[in-house]
Design a protein around this motif. Sequence first.
Motif, PDB file in Angstrom:
ATOM      1  N   ALA A   1      -4.548  57.565  22.335  1.00  0.00           N
ATOM      2  CA  ALA A   1      -5.299  58.240  23.645  1.00  0.00           C
ATOM      3  C   ALA A   1      -6.731  57.786  23.531  1.00  0.00           C
ATOM      4  CB  ALA A   1      -4.906  59.515  23.760  1.00  0.00           C
ATOM      5  N   ALA A   2      -7.188  57.626  22.314  1.00  0.00           N
ATOM      6  CA  ALA A   2      -8.779  57.385  21.903  1.00  0.00           C
ATOM      7  C   ALA A   2      -8.950  56.108  21.995  1.00  0.00           C
ATOM      8  CB  ALA A   2      -8.930  58.129  20.811  1.00  0.00           C
ATOM      9  N   GLY A   3      -8.004  55.144  22.425  1.00  0.00           N
ATOM     10  CA  GLY A   3      -8.225  53.901  22.473  1.00  0.00           C
ATOM     11  C   GLY A   3      -8.108  52.822  21.237  1.00  0.00           C
ATOM     12  N   PHE A   4      -7.573  53.564  20.170  1.00  0.00           N
ATOM     13  CA  PHE A   4      -7.135  52.758  18.971  1.00  0.00           C
ATOM     14  C   PHE A   4      -5.813  52.001  18.850  1.00  0.00           C
ATOM     15  CE2 PHE A   4     -10.478  55.798  17.623  1.00  0.00           C
ATOM     16  CZ  PHE A   4     -10.836  55.278  16.547  1.00  0.00           C
TER      17      PHE A   4
ATOM     18  N   ARG B   1     -11.229  49.017  18.134  1.00  0.00           N
ATOM     19  CA  ARG B   1     -10.706  50.177  17.280  1.00  0.00           C
ATOM     20  C   ARG B   1      -9.351  49.875  16.545  1.00  0.00           C
ATOM     21  NH1 ARG B   1     -11.991  52.099  22.688  1.00  0.00           N
ATOM     22  NH2 ARG B   1     -14.056  52.742  22.658  1.00  0.00           N
ATOM     23  N   LEU B   2      -9.197  49.799  15.234  1.00  0.00           N
ATOM     24  CA  LEU B   2      -8.095  49.592  14.511  1.00  0.00           C
ATOM     25  C   LEU B   2      -7.567  50.896  13.969  1.00  0.00           C
ATOM     26  CD1 LEU B   2      -8.814  46.227  13.309  1.00  0.00           C
ATOM     27  CD2 LEU B   2      -7.704  46.660  15.440  1.00  0.00           C
ATOM     28  N   CYS B   3      -6.506  50.952  13.745  1.00  0.00           N
ATOM     29  CA  CYS B   3      -6.100  52.576  13.178  1.00  0.00           C
ATOM     30  C   CYS B   3      -4.728  52.134  12.145  1.00  0.00           C
ATOM     31  CB  CYS B   3      -5.742  53.417  13.715  1.00  0.00           C
ATOM     32  SG  CYS B   3      -4.422  53.310  15.002  1.00  0.00           S
ATOM     33  N   GLU B   4      -4.553  52.760  11.121  1.00  0.00           N
ATOM     34  CA  GLU B   4      -3.453  52.293  10.232  1.00  0.00           C
ATOM     35  C   GLU B   4      -2.852  53.467   9.423  1.00  0.00           C
ATOM     36  OE1 GLU B   4      -1.736  49.249   6.730  1.00  0.00           O
ATOM     37  OE2 GLU B   4      -3.738  49.113   7.446  1.00  0.00           O
ATOM     38  N   PHE B   5      -1.669  53.767   9.400  1.00  0.00           N
ATOM     39  CA  PHE B   5      -1.010  54.801   8.285  1.00  0.00           C
ATOM     40  C   PHE B   5      -1.046  54.002   6.980  1.00  0.00           C
ATOM     41  CE2 PHE B   5      -0.183  56.787  12.199  1.00  0.00           C
ATOM     42  CZ  PHE B   5      -0.571  57.863  12.245  1.00  0.00           C
TER      43      PHE B   5
END
Length: 398
Positions: free
Chosen positions: A49-52, A116-120
């Motif tokens: 939702a934050a664009g990541f 914007r990138l994210c990862e677990f």
Amino acid sequence: MDDSDHRAIGNRLDLFHQQEEGPGMVFWHPRGTALYRVVEETIRRRMAAAGFREVRTPQLLSRSLWERSGHWAKFGDAIFAFGEGERVMALKPMSCPGHVQIFNKRVRSHRDLPVRLCEFGACHRNEPSGALQGLMRTRAFVQDDAHIFCREDQVEEEVARFCRMLAAVYADFGFPGFSVGFSTRPALRAGSEEAWDKAEAMLAAAARAAGLSPRLQPGEGAFYGPKLEFILKDRHGRDWQCGTVQLDLVLPERLDAEYVDSENRRVRPVMIHHAVLGSIERFVAILLEHHGGALPFWLAPEQVAVAPVDPADAGQAAYARHVVAELSGPGLRAVLDDRPERLPRRIVDAHANGIPVFVAVGARELGAGTVSVRRRNAAPVALPLARAVADLAAEARP
């Protein structure tokens, strides 16, 4: 170990265990895995939702990359390495160099930013055996790691955006407030003094723009940049440092990240490192101790126990199975308890296992199409089945 310790709670609720053959590692049981997934999915939804955009990077990377990033010198013997000579490979201690590789894979325009990138990210660090403590300090853990590559003029809005999301997530988990520390350059660091002056000034300005008043923590920054640290207070009055925002001008230089600006020049982006929880394992431990194992309904790994009053009655048993199916339809985590135990015993067992809602169905409920809903420390309430399913489904959203 007292009953409020997360390891005791984890054992009592059958969530996880650790053993000598995997020092500093975690064996997640079915209930624990369900809890872990709820925490992970909560962050995943918020980040999207934050664009990541979510990515996955390799677990094993060449020593040369870790040397260029500076992590080899930073972590030293804490890195698990394999091989010899030029073929030394290492398990990643963190995800940021991998995210830079994704950013670098194509030519970026200033119009593309922010990225914007994210990862677990599953990380491994060879922590000293004496430092290991349940889920609080492990050798294998997952970080909710995120990175933003942006222009300097975008830093303030990106930091403010993240802080708004972070506050909402903490409130969902039962922490309505937090304090913030501003950690400046450590003694052992990478980058020039000019770069650190600029990074600290930019992050301080972004903190002010986000409405934060952080306390100064001299010398506690990351080796590549200053950081904001978000500290939660649990119901026992203990402080836990969880979220971070780190502003980095060093890794983009070391790993040759760049974008093309409006004048067609190659320019280094600002890299912002984010984490809401830090280590998911550690945050689960904090949650268990904060709530004493009595997790909120939306977070409980098993939310509803359904029991026929008389398990030997075929009609009641079939209706109980139907109720479980109806509850499971909208995603509620419902389990059937048709053991040949007296109903009061099954109610006690359900609450002892951290299940917040107990639904009983007997001959009266079967005939009327209703259920008897009992919450922790409350009297049972009779509801039509459809109404109970709707109410509980609505309650399952944080």
